[in-house]
Every structure is written in C-alpha cells, then in structure tokens.
Design a protein around this motif. Structure first.
Motif, mmCIF file in Angstrom:
data_model
loop_
_atom_site.group_PDB
_atom_site.id
_atom_site.type_symbol
_atom_site.label_atom_id
_atom_site.label_comp_id
_atom_site.label_asym_id
_atom_site.label_seq_id
_atom_site.Cartn_x
_atom_site.Cartn_y
_atom_site.Cartn_z
ATOM 1 N N LEU A 230 48.831 33.793 26.671
ATOM 2 C CA LEU A 230 47.782 33.078 26.854
ATOM 3 C C LEU A 230 47.558 32.167 28.013
ATOM 4 C CD1 LEU A 230 47.821 31.203 23.005
ATOM 5 C CD2 LEU A 230 46.401 33.288 23.815
ATOM 6 N N ALA A 231 48.411 32.078 28.855
ATOM 7 C CA ALA A 231 48.705 31.422 30.097
ATOM 8 C C ALA A 231 47.555 31.918 31.016
ATOM 9 C CB ALA A 231 49.897 31.396 30.714
ATOM 10 N N GLY A 232 47.306 33.119 31.243
ATOM 11 C CA GLY A 232 46.580 33.886 31.946
ATOM 12 C C GLY A 232 45.022 33.835 31.777
ATOM 13 N N GLY A 233 44.538 33.530 30.529
ATOM 14 C CA GLY A 233 43.046 33.846 30.429
ATOM 15 C C GLY A 233 42.928 32.939 29.078
ATOM 16 N N ARG A 234 43.475 32.253 28.489
ATOM 17 C CA ARG A 234 43.272 31.216 27.528
ATOM 18 C C ARG A 234 42.674 32.138 26.277
ATOM 19 N NH1 ARG A 234 41.163 29.837 31.334
ATOM 20 N NH2 ARG A 234 39.318 30.103 31.031
ATOM 21 N N GLY A 235 43.164 33.263 26.035
ATOM 22 C CA GLY A 235 42.609 34.507 24.899
ATOM 23 C C GLY A 235 41.958 35.527 25.572
ATOM 24 N N ASN B 202 32.982 39.338 32.665
ATOM 25 C CA ASN B 202 33.335 38.122 33.488
ATOM 26 C C ASN B 202 34.670 38.287 34.001
ATOM 27 O OD1 ASN B 202 31.119 36.135 33.468
ATOM 28 N ND2 ASN B 202 31.818 35.687 31.278
ATOM 29 N N VAL B 203 34.832 38.243 35.474
ATOM 30 C CA VAL B 203 36.112 38.581 35.890
ATOM 31 C C VAL B 203 36.578 37.008 36.280
ATOM 32 C CG1 VAL B 203 37.242 39.552 38.078
ATOM 33 C CG2 VAL B 203 35.286 40.741 37.208
ATOM 34 N N MET B 204 37.923 36.995 35.749
ATOM 35 C CA MET B 204 38.566 35.569 35.890
ATOM 36 C C MET B 204 39.745 35.764 36.793
ATOM 37 S SD MET B 204 38.290 35.332 31.490
ATOM 38 C CE MET B 204 39.359 33.584 31.635
ATOM 39 N N PRO B 205 39.464 35.477 37.937
ATOM 40 C CA PRO B 205 40.834 35.461 39.016
ATOM 41 C C PRO B 205 41.915 34.732 38.545
ATOM 42 C CG PRO B 205 38.669 35.185 40.215
ATOM 43 C CD PRO B 205 38.253 35.096 38.652
ATOM 44 N N PRO B 206 43.158 35.170 38.593
ATOM 45 C CA PRO B 206 44.164 34.080 38.293
ATOM 46 C C PRO B 206 44.254 33.204 39.081
ATOM 47 C CG PRO B 206 44.915 36.750 38.272
ATOM 48 C CD PRO B 206 43.343 36.456 38.708
ATOM 49 N N TRP B 207 44.015 33.397 40.435
ATOM 50 C CA TRP B 207 43.979 32.063 41.471
ATOM 51 C C TRP B 207 42.913 32.467 42.461
ATOM 52 C CZ3 TRP B 207 46.518 36.727 42.219
ATOM 53 C CH2 TRP B 207 46.781 37.072 43.587
ATOM 54 N N LEU B 208 42.695 31.232 43.041
ATOM 55 C CA LEU B 208 41.687 31.237 44.165
ATOM 56 C C LEU B 208 42.164 31.133 45.777
ATOM 57 C CD1 LEU B 208 38.706 29.494 42.295
ATOM 58 C CD2 LEU B 208 38.963 32.075 42.841
ATOM 59 N N THR B 209 41.840 31.909 46.513
ATOM 60 C CA THR B 209 40.704 32.659 46.471
ATOM 61 C C THR B 209 41.278 34.656 46.395
ATOM 62 O OG1 THR B 209 40.612 33.141 48.958
ATOM 63 C CG2 THR B 209 39.194 31.403 47.776
ATOM 64 N N GLY B 210 42.624 34.551 46.336
ATOM 65 C CA GLY B 210 43.310 35.672 46.562
ATOM 66 C C GLY B 210 43.070 36.671 45.153
ATOM 67 N N GLY B 211 42.930 36.069 44.288
ATOM 68 C CA GLY B 211 42.766 36.838 42.933
ATOM 69 C C GLY B 211 41.606 37.375 42.808
ATOM 70 N N LEU B 212 40.406 37.087 43.346
ATOM 71 C CA LEU B 212 39.040 37.325 43.574
ATOM 72 C C LEU B 212 38.726 38.291 44.587
ATOM 73 C CD1 LEU B 212 36.332 37.296 42.226
ATOM 74 C CD2 LEU B 212 35.570 35.398 43.725
ATOM 75 N N ASP B 213 39.621 38.069 45.768
ATOM 76 C CA ASP B 213 39.493 38.940 46.950
ATOM 77 C C ASP B 213 40.218 40.205 46.700
ATOM 78 O OD1 ASP B 213 38.594 36.881 48.354
ATOM 79 O OD2 ASP B 213 40.548 36.268 49.242
ATOM 80 N N ARG B 214 41.146 40.350 45.654
ATOM 81 C CA ARG B 214 41.845 41.438 45.286
ATOM 82 C C ARG B 214 40.888 42.363 44.566
ATOM 83 N NH1 ARG B 214 48.416 41.164 44.838
ATOM 84 N NH2 ARG B 214 48.545 39.504 46.562
ATOM 85 N N PHE B 215 39.868 41.820 43.602
ATOM 86 C CA PHE B 215 39.160 42.731 42.692
ATOM 87 C C PHE B 215 38.008 42.988 43.597
ATOM 88 C CE2 PHE B 215 35.531 42.862 40.237
ATOM 89 C CZ PHE B 215 36.057 43.682 38.977
#
Length: 431
Positions: free
Chosen positions: A358-363, A391-404
């Motif tokens: 649950l840590a990565g996306g709360r469900g 809804n793309v939910m980056p695990p961290w900002l901004t790198g998680g969104l950059d990779r997507f």
C-alpha cells in the motif's frame, strides 16, 4: 473490446513529493520544494510538452496527522492553478474541492475565475471529504454521515451549476454607442432554496470559456458510483486486478446510460504508480529501495485509518490475525477499505508485505518494469475495457514523472494510443 480509433486519457496526479509514502527520503527527491511554486511550474511545462491531458491535484481541508513521518502539506490547488496557467497554454488542471467544507457561491467564483485565467483548462474533482477531523476546522462537532454528505453534495453541484449558468454566453454587449455594457435580461438570479442551501445569485462573474469546469469524481462506493454516473465527465478509481477494473468500468458505464447519458462522455481513469528503469530487475530493485525507507509507524497508522485494524503491537513479519480481518469486514464502508480486504484475502500477506503493497499508491496499482512493459500493461487494460485512460502517480518528483514522460509516452504515441499534438484548446476538448 475494439478501440481502434480511440486514444488514452493521461493525467499526471501530483502528490506532495510523490506518491510513495517514503518519497521524501529517496536520494533524488527534493522535499524542500513541496511548497515551491516553481517546482509545479516545471512539472506543468514538462507535462504539456508530452501532451498530457491534465495535472490533477488532490486536496483535503485538514492536516494529515502523520506529518511527522511524511510530506503531507500542500499548496491550495485552485490558487496554484493561476500560477501554472501563466506558464502553459494547453494542459488542463484538475483540483479537488469539498462540497462539505466549501460554500457554493465562493467555490463557483473561484473555479470560474481560474477557468477564465487559464482560458478554459480547469476541472473540479468533486469530493465530500472522508477525513472526520476536518469537521473541527470548520466549527463543527461531528463530520456528517456518508449518505448525508452525498445528498448535500448533489445539491451543492446543482447550486454551482446554476450559478455558472446564470450568465448567458452573450450577456456582455459592450455597446459604446448605446451605453449598454450588459443585457440584464441575460443574467439570471437562480433563486435556489433547498435542504442545505439558499442562494439568490446571479454569479458576479460572466460565463467562463468552458461554461463550467469539467466535472470529475473520485470514489467507488455505491453512493460514489451513482454520483459519478449522474454528474461526472471523468471518474478516478483504484483497482488491483484487471477483472475488478473491468467490472467497475462496465458498471459505471451502465449507470451513466441509465441516467440518460452517453457512456462515452464519462471517462474511467484508474490510478497507476509506475517504477520505471532500463531493466525489469532494476525497476524491482528501485521499488524495493523505496519500500526499505518505509516507516512502519506511519504505514500502520494509514492502515488503521482505512480499515480500523490496529496492528501496532503485532510482529510485522507475520500474517494479519484472521480475527481482526473478520471483525473489520463487517464494518467495511468504503471502496478503499474493501480493496485492502481483497488484497488480504487474495494474497494472505504478512503485515510488512501489506504495508509495502500500500505504500506506493494507497491502494492504487503499483507496477515495476521497463518503459515498454509499462506501456504494454496500459495498452492491455485499455483494450480490455478496464479503463479509458489513467491517472499516472509518480512515486517521487520529479524523476518518477520524467521517466514516464520520456520513456512510456513515446511508446504509446508510436502505437497510436496517445496524441502527438493537442487538437483542442480546453480541458473538455482534450477529454
């Protein structure tokens, strides 16, 4: 399910610091920038360059009690959008705002103003607020009951819609020769009198470029599904399995049809939080690195708020006691609560594995893989009739969104599943 001529909707769901609860501890994160508007302006420009539909900002009128362990403070989203609109031209912005803790007239003004400022790029995520502690921030002794909040929410939407419609499109005449600025016959008092609200109107601002913001709803309870089927143009939802997502998709489209709506005008958008790397092994290692940063006290508090299960005194490397699961099953009163129970039933995880789950996306769905694997997963859910987009939910900002953006979006574009250029000017055009 054939979707030959359809394309995905892709929003970037922006959460303070990123969606993983330990994101602020990750070596590439910038926790000091959570309240820095330039961070979100950078994100908005990147997302627009990738032709994403919108940035979505969640919000709640209460401070998260776990602020000790995680970055859970945030800028107010409607105000933020004015600054983001100034540095972009096409990408949309969706803000969460509560029907329980806002006044209809004030919220109608705020959204109409930012829709003018952005030239028609705003959406409203309609929530009734689930956080009981919010009541004490507004002089209330008790948080309203679930059914009461949805009944109030339906009237709230009715009022603000009337206010946004209180000006006809051509009400402003601006005739210098006749000295006539506006035609008062085209500006209407709404004279609303209902169970919760009495509002005379009209709104003190002319009709915005979209007429009204795009209506979005988040929640999958029975009340939430029916509310979305009646009002929403998009619904944000959480699913762990393809079967669950397909069942929800079919149900919500049927409900929309039953309300006399075209089901295609309601976009179903599950959340997905992707860990992306050059190889699957590296992606899995990245997810594990994040999970190693989890603080159990935070995670167990989150789990208790969702399910009512207090596991603080138990060995986290052992399964969840079955008697506690059965006790909470009878009290499951939210879609997220039921989702957690489904994970427990399906996987029988240890407490540690559940809180990591649950840590990565709360469900919401968390996946780890290469950009191509993530694109494959998105395409499969889309073509199987489980989603209209994500809804793309980056695990961290901004790198998680950059990779997507840098890895997954070009693959989806190459496959004809996502736009290369914007075709319209407003958020409603994109959807």
């Amino acid at each position: 399910m054939s979707r030959q001529n359809e394309q995905l909707v892709l929003n970037a769901f922006i959460y303070p610091g990123g969606h993983h609860e330990a994101a602020w501890r990750f070596r590439e994160s910038e926790p000091g920038r959570v309240s820095d508007i330039t961070l979100y302006q950078e994100i908005a420009r990147k997302a627009e360059a990738a032709k994403l539909d919108a940035l979505f900002f969640a919000d709640a009128p209460v401070l998260d009690p776990n602020i000790r362990y995680s970055a859970r403070h945030r800028l107010e989203p409607i105000t933020t959008f004015a600054a983001l609109a100034a540095v972009t031209t096409r990408i949309g912005f969706i803000a969460t705002a509560s029907t329980t803790y806002y006044d209809p007239y004030n919220l109608a003004r705020l959204f109409a103003s930012v829709d003018h400022i952005s030239r028609g790029r705003v959406g409203w995520n309609i929530v009734t607020t689930s956080a009981e502690a919010a009541a004490h921030n507004f002089g209330l002794d008790h948080h309203p009951a679930h059914a009461d909040r949805y009944r109030q929410g339906a009237e709230f939407v009715d009022v603000v819609t009337k206010l946004w419609d209180s000006w006809e499109d051509d009400a402003i005449v601006a005739d210098r020769d006749r000295g006539l600025f506006a035609d008062p016959d085209k500006i209407h008092e709404i004279e609303h009198k209902g169970e919760f609200y009495s509002v005379k109107g009209a709104l003190n601002l002319n009709r915005s470029p979209q007429g009204r913001p795009v209506y979005v709803q988040a929640g999958s309870s029975e009340d939430g599904r029916d509310f979305a089927a009646r009002y929403a143009e998009a619904i944000f939802t959480a699913h762990q399995t393809l079967e669950s997502a397909k069942s929800f998709y079919s149900d919500i489209k049927s409900r929309a049809r039953a309300h006399g709506r075209n089901p295609q005008h309601l976009k179903v958008l599950p959340g997905i939080s992707p860990f992306i790397a050059a190889t699957e092994r590296e992606a899995l290692d990245l997810e594990a690195e994040f999970n190693d940063l989890v603080q159990p006290a935070f995670s167990l508090g989150q789990l208790k708020r969702i399910t009512g299960i207090d596991l603080s005194g138990f060995d986290i490397d052992k399964p969840i006691p079955s008697e506690l699961v059965e006790e909470t099953r009878a009290r499951a009163n939210s879609s997220r609560h039921q989702l957690v129970l489904d994970v427990i039933d399906r996987e029988n995880p240890t407490i540690r594995k559940l809180i990591h789950r649950l840590a990565g996306g709360r469900g919401h769905k968390v996946i780890a893989g290469t950009a191509e694997q993530v694109a494959d997963w998105i395409e499969a859910w889309f073509r199987e009739g489980a989603a209209d987009g994500f809804n793309v939910m980056p695990p961290w900002l901004t790198g998680g969104l950059d990779r997507f953006i840098d890895g997954v979006v070009p693959i989806l574009q190459e496959r004809g599943l996502f736009r290369r250029e914007y075709e319209g000017a407003t958020l409603r055009d994109h959807y």
